[in-house]
Design a protein around this motif. Structure first.
Motif, PDB file in Angstrom:
ATOM      1  N   ALA A 110      14.571 -10.089 -16.661  1.00  0.00           N
ATOM      2  CA  ALA A 110      14.592  -8.872 -15.883  1.00  0.00           C
ATOM      3  C   ALA A 110      13.475  -8.160 -15.823  1.00  0.00           C
ATOM      4  O   ALA A 110      12.776  -7.441 -15.309  1.00  0.00           O
ATOM      5  N   ARG A 111      12.517  -8.233 -17.154  1.00  0.00           N
ATOM      6  CA  ARG A 111      11.452  -7.416 -17.392  1.00  0.00           C
ATOM      7  C   ARG A 111      10.229  -7.912 -16.504  1.00  0.00           C
ATOM      8  O   ARG A 111       9.392  -7.371 -16.131  1.00  0.00           O
ATOM      9  N   LEU A 112      10.501  -9.095 -16.012  1.00  0.00           N
ATOM     10  CA  LEU A 112       9.407  -9.395 -15.008  1.00  0.00           C
ATOM     11  C   LEU A 112       9.290  -8.712 -13.873  1.00  0.00           C
ATOM     12  O   LEU A 112       8.244  -8.641 -13.203  1.00  0.00           O
ATOM     13  N   PHE A 113      10.567  -8.062 -13.230  1.00  0.00           N
ATOM     14  CA  PHE A 113      10.503  -7.341 -12.055  1.00  0.00           C
ATOM     15  C   PHE A 113      10.326  -5.880 -12.027  1.00  0.00           C
ATOM     16  O   PHE A 113      10.316  -5.346 -11.046  1.00  0.00           O
ATOM     17  N   PHE A 114      10.107  -5.235 -13.472  1.00  0.00           N
ATOM     18  CA  PHE A 114      10.107  -4.035 -13.816  1.00  0.00           C
ATOM     19  C   PHE A 114       8.883  -3.719 -14.531  1.00  0.00           C
ATOM     20  O   PHE A 114       8.968  -4.210 -15.909  1.00  0.00           O
ATOM     21  N   HIS A 115       7.805  -3.040 -14.248  1.00  0.00           N
ATOM     22  CA  HIS A 115       6.625  -2.868 -15.119  1.00  0.00           C
ATOM     23  C   HIS A 115       7.151  -1.768 -16.190  1.00  0.00           C
ATOM     24  O   HIS A 115       7.838  -0.817 -15.986  1.00  0.00           O
ATOM     25  N   PRO A 116       6.792  -2.063 -17.481  1.00  0.00           N
ATOM     26  CA  PRO A 116       6.688  -1.137 -18.516  1.00  0.00           C
ATOM     27  C   PRO A 116       5.861   0.139 -18.203  1.00  0.00           C
ATOM     28  O   PRO A 116       4.895   0.008 -17.541  1.00  0.00           O
ATOM     29  N   PRO A 117       6.299   1.212 -18.976  1.00  0.00           N
ATOM     30  CA  PRO A 117       5.491   2.467 -18.799  1.00  0.00           C
ATOM     31  C   PRO A 117       3.910   2.138 -19.101  1.00  0.00           C
ATOM     32  O   PRO A 117       3.892   1.402 -20.229  1.00  0.00           O
ATOM     33  N   GLY A 118       2.951   2.652 -18.368  1.00  0.00           N
ATOM     34  CA  GLY A 118       1.810   2.666 -18.493  1.00  0.00           C
ATOM     35  C   GLY A 118       0.990   1.090 -18.217  1.00  0.00           C
ATOM     36  O   GLY A 118      -0.150   0.947 -18.520  1.00  0.00           O
ATOM     37  N   GLU A 119       1.620   0.383 -17.875  1.00  0.00           N
ATOM     38  CA  GLU A 119       1.249  -1.019 -17.375  1.00  0.00           C
ATOM     39  C   GLU A 119       0.108  -0.775 -16.213  1.00  0.00           C
ATOM     40  O   GLU A 119       0.669  -0.201 -15.168  1.00  0.00           O
ATOM     41  N   GLU A 139      15.376   1.668  -3.234  1.00  0.00           N
ATOM     42  CA  GLU A 139      15.158   1.528  -4.882  1.00  0.00           C
ATOM     43  C   GLU A 139      13.717   1.878  -5.085  1.00  0.00           C
ATOM     44  O   GLU A 139      12.696   1.574  -4.138  1.00  0.00           O
ATOM     45  N   ARG A 140      13.625   2.703  -6.024  1.00  0.00           N
ATOM     46  CA  ARG A 140      12.454   3.125  -6.223  1.00  0.00           C
ATOM     47  C   ARG A 140      11.591   2.378  -7.220  1.00  0.00           C
ATOM     48  O   ARG A 140      10.363   2.697  -7.302  1.00  0.00           O
ATOM     49  N   TYR A 141      12.055   1.447  -7.892  1.00  0.00           N
ATOM     50  CA  TYR A 141      11.270   0.681  -9.087  1.00  0.00           C
ATOM     51  C   TYR A 141      11.676  -0.793  -8.858  1.00  0.00           C
ATOM     52  O   TYR A 141      12.615  -1.222  -8.472  1.00  0.00           O
ATOM     53  N   GLY A 142      10.649  -1.617  -9.393  1.00  0.00           N
ATOM     54  CA  GLY A 142      10.770  -2.812  -9.447  1.00  0.00           C
ATOM     55  C   GLY A 142      10.228  -3.770  -8.205  1.00  0.00           C
ATOM     56  O   GLY A 142      10.068  -3.168  -7.095  1.00  0.00           O
ATOM     57  N   ILE A 143      10.281  -4.996  -8.225  1.00  0.00           N
ATOM     58  CA  ILE A 143      10.117  -5.860  -7.271  1.00  0.00           C
ATOM     59  C   ILE A 143      11.497  -6.420  -6.559  1.00  0.00           C
ATOM     60  O   ILE A 143      12.374  -6.886  -7.348  1.00  0.00           O
ATOM     61  N   GLY A 187      10.541  -9.730  -2.970  1.00  0.00           N
ATOM     62  CA  GLY A 187       9.295  -9.947  -2.976  1.00  0.00           C
ATOM     63  C   GLY A 187       8.441  -8.807  -2.734  1.00  0.00           C
ATOM     64  O   GLY A 187       7.127  -9.157  -2.307  1.00  0.00           O
ATOM     65  N   ARG A 188       8.831  -7.641  -2.785  1.00  0.00           N
ATOM     66  CA  ARG A 188       7.906  -6.456  -2.381  1.00  0.00           C
ATOM     67  C   ARG A 188       7.812  -5.515  -3.300  1.00  0.00           C
ATOM     68  O   ARG A 188       8.963  -5.341  -4.164  1.00  0.00           O
ATOM     69  N   THR A 189       6.980  -4.653  -3.781  1.00  0.00           N
ATOM     70  CA  THR A 189       6.631  -3.935  -4.842  1.00  0.00           C
ATOM     71  C   THR A 189       7.045  -2.699  -4.060  1.00  0.00           C
ATOM     72  O   THR A 189       7.477  -2.385  -3.046  1.00  0.00           O
ATOM     73  N   GLU A 190       7.156  -1.447  -4.866  1.00  0.00           N
ATOM     74  CA  GLU A 190       7.589  -0.360  -4.676  1.00  0.00           C
ATOM     75  C   GLU A 190       6.884   0.289  -3.555  1.00  0.00           C
ATOM     76  O   GLU A 190       7.080   0.847  -2.685  1.00  0.00           O
ATOM     77  N   GLU A 191       5.386   0.169  -3.587  1.00  0.00           N
ATOM     78  CA  GLU A 191       4.272   0.514  -2.757  1.00  0.00           C
ATOM     79  C   GLU A 191       4.669  -0.134  -1.320  1.00  0.00           C
ATOM     80  O   GLU A 191       4.512   0.507  -0.404  1.00  0.00           O
ATOM     81  N   GLU A 192       4.790  -1.347  -1.430  1.00  0.00           N
ATOM     82  CA  GLU A 192       5.047  -2.081  -0.407  1.00  0.00           C
ATOM     83  C   GLU A 192       6.089  -1.796   0.479  1.00  0.00           C
ATOM     84  O   GLU A 192       6.293  -1.594   1.750  1.00  0.00           O
ATOM     85  N   ARG A 193       7.284  -1.490  -0.351  1.00  0.00           N
ATOM     86  CA  ARG A 193       8.594  -1.084   0.422  1.00  0.00           C
ATOM     87  C   ARG A 193       8.307   0.222   0.868  1.00  0.00           C
ATOM     88  O   ARG A 193       9.056   0.731   2.036  1.00  0.00           O
ATOM     89  N   ARG A 194       7.584   1.435   0.091  1.00  0.00           N
ATOM     90  CA  ARG A 194       7.573   2.635   0.876  1.00  0.00           C
ATOM     91  C   ARG A 194       6.581   2.308   1.993  1.00  0.00           C
ATOM     92  O   ARG A 194       6.934   3.296   3.217  1.00  0.00           O
ATOM     93  N   ARG A 195       5.796   1.395   2.121  1.00  0.00           N
ATOM     94  CA  ARG A 195       4.981   1.396   3.359  1.00  0.00           C
ATOM     95  C   ARG A 195       5.869   1.035   4.718  1.00  0.00           C
ATOM     96  O   ARG A 195       5.752   1.230   5.790  1.00  0.00           O
ATOM     97  N   LEU A 196       6.866   0.154   4.196  1.00  0.00           N
ATOM     98  CA  LEU A 196       7.671  -0.271   5.289  1.00  0.00           C
ATOM     99  C   LEU A 196       8.497   0.751   5.721  1.00  0.00           C
ATOM    100  O   LEU A 196       9.060   0.747   7.045  1.00  0.00           O
ATOM    101  N   LEU A 197       8.982   1.771   4.907  1.00  0.00           N
ATOM    102  CA  LEU A 197      10.012   2.614   5.136  1.00  0.00           C
ATOM    103  C   LEU A 197       9.284   3.989   5.895  1.00  0.00           C
ATOM    104  O   LEU A 197       9.671   4.531   6.736  1.00  0.00           O
TER     105      LEU A 197
END
Length: 99
Positions: A28-37, A71-75, A78-88
């Motif tokens: 699951a850590r693959l889909f959520f970046h750690p702080p500061g990454e 959802e505010r965090y994670g993949i 197949g979309r990142t947080e920013e990609e989903r924000r642009r869709l919305l």
């Protein structure tokens, strides 16, 4: 914070798609970046997560869930947080293009 009023009801039919997700066999850590990454490590992790999603039988359902519940965090799907924000929230100029 996820707004729970947007979440679908707690019925098995609403959630059973998650049992078929390709991500279930991944860390699951693959889909959520750690702080500061940042930088290359961030890009590499996102790319690896998206590769798992690319072969997922419930990718569209997953993305739909993430968009519906904001959802505010994670993949998700197949979309990142920013990609989903642009869709919305497409840029204002795109909404006014036809005027």
């Amino acid at each position: 914070m996820t707004v729970i009023s947007r979440l679908p009801g707690a019925t098995e039919e609403e959630w059973d798609w998650q049992l078929r997700g390709a991500c279930r066999s991944a860390d699951a850590r693959l889909f959520f970046h750690p702080p500061g990454e940042r930088g290359q490590a961030h890009e590499d992790r996102d790319r690896a997560a998206k590769e798992v999603c690319a072969h997922c039988p419930v990718r569209e359902r997953c993305l739909g869930h993430a968009l519906e519940t904001r959802e505010r965090y994670g993949i998700w799907g197949g979309r990142t947080e920013e990609e989903r924000r642009r869709l919305l929230h497409p840029r204002r100029r795109n909404r006014n293009r036809g005027r």
